[in-house]
Design a protein around this motif. Structure first.
Motif, PDB file in Angstrom:
ATOM      1  N   ALA A 152       0.821  -1.217   0.000  1.00  0.00           N
ATOM      2  CA  ALA A 152       0.000   0.000   0.000  1.00  0.00           C
ATOM      3  C   ALA A 152       0.858   1.272   0.000  1.00  0.00           C
ATOM      4  O   ALA A 152       0.675   2.133  -0.873  1.00  0.00           O
ATOM      5  CB  ALA A 152      -0.987  -0.013   1.158  1.00  0.00           C
ATOM      6  N   PRO A 153       1.826   1.419   0.939  1.00  0.00           N
ATOM      7  CA  PRO A 153       2.643   2.640   0.897  1.00  0.00           C
ATOM      8  C   PRO A 153       3.511   2.731  -0.355  1.00  0.00           C
ATOM      9  O   PRO A 153       3.783   3.831  -0.856  1.00  0.00           O
ATOM     10  CB  PRO A 153       3.508   2.550   2.156  1.00  0.00           C
ATOM     11  CG  PRO A 153       3.388   1.154   2.671  1.00  0.00           C
ATOM     12  CD  PRO A 153       2.107   0.601   2.131  1.00  0.00           C
ATOM     13  N   GLY A 158       4.747   5.620  -4.901  1.00  0.00           N
ATOM     14  CA  GLY A 158       5.434   5.299  -6.161  1.00  0.00           C
ATOM     15  C   GLY A 158       6.892   4.929  -5.928  1.00  0.00           C
ATOM     16  O   GLY A 158       7.727   5.073  -6.827  1.00  0.00           O
ATOM     17  N   ALA A 159       7.193   4.439  -4.733  1.00  0.00           N
ATOM     18  CA  ALA A 159       8.605   4.152  -4.426  1.00  0.00           C
ATOM     19  C   ALA A 159       8.763   3.006  -3.444  1.00  0.00           C
ATOM     20  O   ALA A 159       7.976   2.868  -2.495  1.00  0.00           O
ATOM     21  CB  ALA A 159       9.274   5.389  -3.841  1.00  0.00           C
ATOM     22  N   VAL A 160       9.773   2.196  -3.702  1.00  0.00           N
ATOM     23  CA  VAL A 160      10.297   1.253  -2.713  1.00  0.00           C
ATOM     24  C   VAL A 160      11.521   1.952  -2.135  1.00  0.00           C
ATOM     25  O   VAL A 160      12.373   2.427  -2.897  1.00  0.00           O
ATOM     26  CB  VAL A 160      10.720  -0.075  -3.378  1.00  0.00           C
ATOM     27  CG1 VAL A 160      11.431  -0.980  -2.384  1.00  0.00           C
ATOM     28  CG2 VAL A 160       9.517  -0.772  -4.011  1.00  0.00           C
ATOM     29  N   GLU A 216       9.114  -4.938 -10.878  1.00  0.00           N
ATOM     30  CA  GLU A 216       8.087  -5.997 -10.930  1.00  0.00           C
ATOM     31  C   GLU A 216       6.720  -5.423 -10.533  1.00  0.00           C
ATOM     32  O   GLU A 216       5.703  -5.700 -11.188  1.00  0.00           O
ATOM     33  CB  GLU A 216       8.494  -7.109  -9.945  1.00  0.00           C
ATOM     34  CG  GLU A 216       7.684  -8.362 -10.013  1.00  0.00           C
ATOM     35  CD  GLU A 216       8.034  -9.234 -11.212  1.00  0.00           C
ATOM     36  OE1 GLU A 216       9.211  -9.582 -11.371  1.00  0.00           O
ATOM     37  OE2 GLU A 216       7.104  -9.557 -11.983  1.00  0.00           O
ATOM     38  N   ILE A 217       6.699  -4.616  -9.490  1.00  0.00           N
ATOM     39  CA  ILE A 217       5.418  -4.020  -9.051  1.00  0.00           C
ATOM     40  C   ILE A 217       4.911  -3.064 -10.129  1.00  0.00           C
ATOM     41  O   ILE A 217       3.712  -3.024 -10.439  1.00  0.00           O
ATOM     42  CB  ILE A 217       5.586  -3.259  -7.708  1.00  0.00           C
ATOM     43  CG1 ILE A 217       6.141  -4.183  -6.633  1.00  0.00           C
ATOM     44  CG2 ILE A 217       4.253  -2.670  -7.257  1.00  0.00           C
ATOM     45  CD1 ILE A 217       6.620  -3.443  -5.391  1.00  0.00           C
ATOM     46  N   ALA A 218       5.842  -2.279 -10.716  1.00  0.00           N
ATOM     47  CA  ALA A 218       5.447  -1.326 -11.765  1.00  0.00           C
ATOM     48  C   ALA A 218       4.817  -2.076 -12.938  1.00  0.00           C
ATOM     49  O   ALA A 218       3.737  -1.705 -13.431  1.00  0.00           O
ATOM     50  CB  ALA A 218       6.676  -0.540 -12.225  1.00  0.00           C
ATOM     51  N   PRO A 224       3.983   3.864 -12.191  1.00  0.00           N
ATOM     52  CA  PRO A 224       5.425   4.104 -12.115  1.00  0.00           C
ATOM     53  C   PRO A 224       5.931   3.895 -10.674  1.00  0.00           C
ATOM     54  O   PRO A 224       5.505   4.609  -9.768  1.00  0.00           O
ATOM     55  CB  PRO A 224       5.570   5.579 -12.529  1.00  0.00           C
ATOM     56  CG  PRO A 224       4.232   6.188 -12.280  1.00  0.00           C
ATOM     57  CD  PRO A 224       3.199   5.105 -12.304  1.00  0.00           C
ATOM     58  N   ILE A 225       6.771   2.896 -10.485  1.00  0.00           N
ATOM     59  CA  ILE A 225       7.341   2.608  -9.158  1.00  0.00           C
ATOM     60  C   ILE A 225       8.845   2.434  -9.345  1.00  0.00           C
ATOM     61  O   ILE A 225       9.270   1.707 -10.244  1.00  0.00           O
ATOM     62  CB  ILE A 225       6.809   1.272  -8.571  1.00  0.00           C
ATOM     63  CG1 ILE A 225       5.290   1.129  -8.700  1.00  0.00           C
ATOM     64  CG2 ILE A 225       7.299   1.056  -7.137  1.00  0.00           C
ATOM     65  CD1 ILE A 225       4.473   1.748  -7.634  1.00  0.00           C
TER      66      ILE A 225
END
Ligand SMILES: NC(=O)c1ccc[n+]([C@@H]2O[C@H](COP(=O)([O-])OP(=O)(O)OC[C@H]3O[C@@H](n4cnc5c(N)ncnc54)[C@H](OP(=O)(O)O)[C@@H]3O)[C@@H](O)[C@H]2O)c1
Length: 295
Positions: A152-153, A158-160, A216-218, A224-225
């Protein structure tokens, strides 16, 4: 003789019980669950699993937890800082009962793991060795869900974010590790004996970096992540600023430093061999986590 699973109401423990009961050679009556909360384990009792009520922190409650000849899985406790005396109480009770196997969920790298979170696992393995009980060390690498339970965060910002640099993580799912635990607890004596007095280094078949995880999430979310690598002090500030208690935030930062050194990238193939199938790829776990999200 029963197969006894401690921490059976936890996330890993429930999956171990599921894996045991899915084995046609294991009747429900052959499985016992050591739990501290009987109500939380009502569904296990409904499935025919024997409940043994005990708390790692109250040694007197552990007296009836084990019987001679039991094959026992000690799932490490979740109260960081308390775990050595808690595990010592379980080991003492297992020794007094004369169990046939004490399997323990430790940490990838075992005695060589050099990060803070590993210290209690190393101390526990030493206590088990000193007990003289037949042991199986299940040195678990990271759960993929450590990451995918927190999407969720990541999606919101949009960031790890982390301080692991380009370090790689050979993660697997809890269900993969649970299947391995079930594998070392089952089987006729002569086959089961090969799991005694040995350590397995358990991790995923593929290792990934946090930048690859973000990609992978993006790809799977269509958003956009990216991975943002920050200094350790900045990561600590971000985590505490987001409400993570300081001692736990410090542990997470220390783990990222260990990942940066390659401590959680170790791949031995032990996990895939024990479960007779490939481990679950991180992309699959990301896809499943996205499916159940409402954002
Ligand atoms: N490899 C990894 O990435 C990773 C990540 C997180 C944790 N871990 C370790 O692996 C363990 C299992 O993971 P998990 O996801 O299943 O954790 P979890 O869901 O928090 O389960 C922990 C289990 O331990 C039980 N427990 C804790 N303190 C106890 C006590 N004093 N007496 C009796 N039982 C106690 C809990 O009982 P209740 O159900 O009553 O709460 C629960 O069943 C954790 O406890 C931790 O040591 C590994």
């Amino acid at each position: 003789m029963r197969i006894v699973v401690t921490g059976a109401t936890g996330q890993l423990g429930r999956l171990v019980v599921d894996a045991l009961l899915a084995d046609p050679a294991v009747p429900a009556g052959a499985v016992a669950a050591v739990v501290r909360n009987k109500e939380k384990a009502a569904d296990l009792a409904d499935r025919g699993v024997e409940l043994r009520i005990a708390d790692y922190s109250r040694p007197e409650t552990l007296a009836g937890a084990f019987e001679a000849g039991d094959r026992v899985l000690l799932i490490s406790g979740s109260e960081v800082g308390q775990r050595v005396p808690q595990h010592a109480a379980v080991i003492d009770a297992a020794k007094a009962a004369g169990v046939a196997q004490l399997a323990y969920t430790g940490v990838l790298g075992g005695p060589g793991a050099d990060f803070d979170l590993a210290a209690e696992h190393k101390a526990t393995e030493e206590l088990i060795l000193a007990s003289g009980l037949p042991y199986t060390f299940l040195r678990n690498g990271w759960y993929s869900e450590n990451y995918t339970d927190n999407l969720a965060p990541v999606l919101a910002h949009g960031a790890v974010v982390g301080n692991a640099g380009e370090g790689r993580i050979a993660s697997a799912t809890r269900a993969d590790y649970a299947a391995a635990a079930a594998a070392v607890l089952t089987g006729p004596d002569e086959e089961h004996g090969r799991h005694l007095n040995r350590a397995y280094e358990l991790s995923g078949d593929e290792a990934w970096s946090l930048a690859e995880y973000a990609a992978e999430i993006a790809a799977r979310s269509g958003r956009p992540i990216a991975y943002t690598d920050v200094p350790a002090e900045t990561h600590l500030e971000i985590l505490t600023g987001a409400g993570v208690p300081e001692p736990f935030a410090a542990i997470l930062v220390d783990v990222d430093e260990a990942i940066g050194r390659g401590a959680l990238a170790v791949r031995t193939g032990d996990l895939a061999r024990l479960i007779s199938r490939p481990t679950t790829p991180i992309g699959t776990t990301v896809a499943e986590a996205l499916k159940v999200m409402t954002v």
